[in-house]
Scaffold this motif. Sequence first.
Motif, mmCIF file in Angstrom:
data_model
loop_
_atom_site.group_PDB
_atom_site.id
_atom_site.type_symbol
_atom_site.label_atom_id
_atom_site.label_comp_id
_atom_site.label_asym_id
_atom_site.label_seq_id
_atom_site.Cartn_x
_atom_site.Cartn_y
_atom_site.Cartn_z
ATOM 1 N N TYR A 162 0.899 -1.202 -0.010
ATOM 2 C CA TYR A 162 0.266 -0.063 0.045
ATOM 3 C C TYR A 162 0.837 1.103 0.080
ATOM 4 O O TYR A 162 0.634 2.167 -0.675
ATOM 5 N N TYR A 166 -10.739 5.857 4.327
ATOM 6 C CA TYR A 166 -9.856 4.708 3.623
ATOM 7 C C TYR A 166 -10.618 4.267 2.333
ATOM 8 O O TYR A 166 -10.089 4.149 1.005
ATOM 9 N N ARG A 167 -12.012 3.884 2.604
ATOM 10 C CA ARG A 167 -12.806 3.120 1.633
ATOM 11 C C ARG A 167 -13.168 3.961 0.685
ATOM 12 O O ARG A 167 -13.154 3.593 -0.755
ATOM 13 N N GLU A 210 -9.903 4.480 -1.648
ATOM 14 C CA GLU A 210 -9.728 3.270 -2.374
ATOM 15 C C GLU A 210 -10.837 2.967 -3.365
ATOM 16 O O GLU A 210 -10.533 2.144 -4.338
ATOM 17 N N ASN A 264 -12.342 5.070 -4.986
ATOM 18 C CA ASN A 264 -12.421 6.039 -5.966
ATOM 19 C C ASN A 264 -11.220 6.033 -7.045
ATOM 20 O O ASN A 264 -10.067 6.350 -6.710
ATOM 21 N N LYS A 280 -7.465 6.663 -5.670
ATOM 22 C CA LYS A 280 -6.743 5.321 -5.315
ATOM 23 C C LYS A 280 -5.314 5.515 -5.634
ATOM 24 O O LYS A 280 -5.035 5.823 -6.866
ATOM 25 N N LYS A 323 -2.840 8.226 0.518
ATOM 26 C CA LYS A 323 -2.513 7.431 1.414
ATOM 27 C C LYS A 323 -2.513 7.883 2.847
ATOM 28 O O LYS A 323 -2.427 8.923 3.286
#
Lengths: 190, 198
Positions: free
Chosen positions: A48, A90-91, A94, A96, A100, A104
Amino acid sequence: MKKFVQCVVVAVAVISSLYASAAQPPAAGELLPEMKLAVPVEREHRAYLGLSSGDSFEVQQVKADVVILEVMSMYCPFCQKEAPNLNELYRLIEGNPKLKGRIKLIGIGAGNSAYELKVFRERYQVPFPLAPDGDYHIHLSLGEVRTPYFIGVRIEKGGPRVFYSKLGGFEDAGAFLEEIFRLSGLKEKG
Amino acid sequence: MKIYKAFLLSLVVILSGVANGYCLSEAFKGNIYQVGKLKPTDSVLRVKVGDRAPDFTLPAVSGGEVTLSQYRGKKHVVISFVPAAWTPVCSDQWPGYAIVRDLFDKNDAVLLGITVDNIPTLFAWTNQMGKLWFPVLSDFWPHGRVAGTFGVLRSDGTAERAILIIDKAGTIRYIDVHDINRRPFLESIVEELEKLGD
């Protein structure tokens, strides 16, 4: 007597500079203070962040345009309460395609060991990396902020430049992300 | 020359207080009294590992009383003494324990939190921590008697930041009188509990 006065002047200068450097959180426009974070043990977290191996890394090495640092603690009630909002953030990132990989998240556990952060991560199903700061070394360099505290940095050639620095959580992950996007100066892709 | 020495000593004391912001959570806002850097420990233990734990009964914030020996033969007991309400470190210690009840349950243990504060103070303070699943006990009156019995009462009337683990037989199996300025890591408690077994 003259020596004593000189001594007092020097001491006051030293103390003032120490307070000035230790007590202030990073402000927008400044470079993030240098800090070394532990490379995550989990392979997915290394992937990540775009890290290969090693013991430590600097924020500048993170493969992203923008990094959001959350200074938190397993022992902080507000950080516990905030955990679901961070997971939602976070969701949203990640999920989009335009964001994404560009933004971070990293949690910095002030005064927390790796074990304590593992407990926190499991308890709240935290999907992003949490870096231990068991001896408060990083916390000190960030001005000993209360938690949770959010710092947004844009990865630039000269280093990670702060564009967001604020105490306290957010209620709406979408609104927070919009604010981060706007303040960071990121341009939409695609 | 004496005046220079005194000055340098003062300087060291001042500088040692610079990096001392260990009460972190915004949950307590500006209500934490900054005590500065304290002498790491300031008492003499009156018990040791292997001793039978002295029994005690203390009032709980949630009402009623808790007696140590009520757990004998049933549960291991972890006692967390913390110095005082509304002070740094302490305020960011028990909220962490609040989210790890399963680690205590899994090891057949209970946790007792003790300070030398009175019940109303503890009520207000612990309310800021969210819901605590473990009993919080007041060793206020006679002041610090239980802390004194274990030898963890400091000379200023506060308690040490100490962890004691007492097994089901009532025997003390672990003592950590920690540096009052630092929070003990959670794993040190869990590792000791795992050694106890049934």
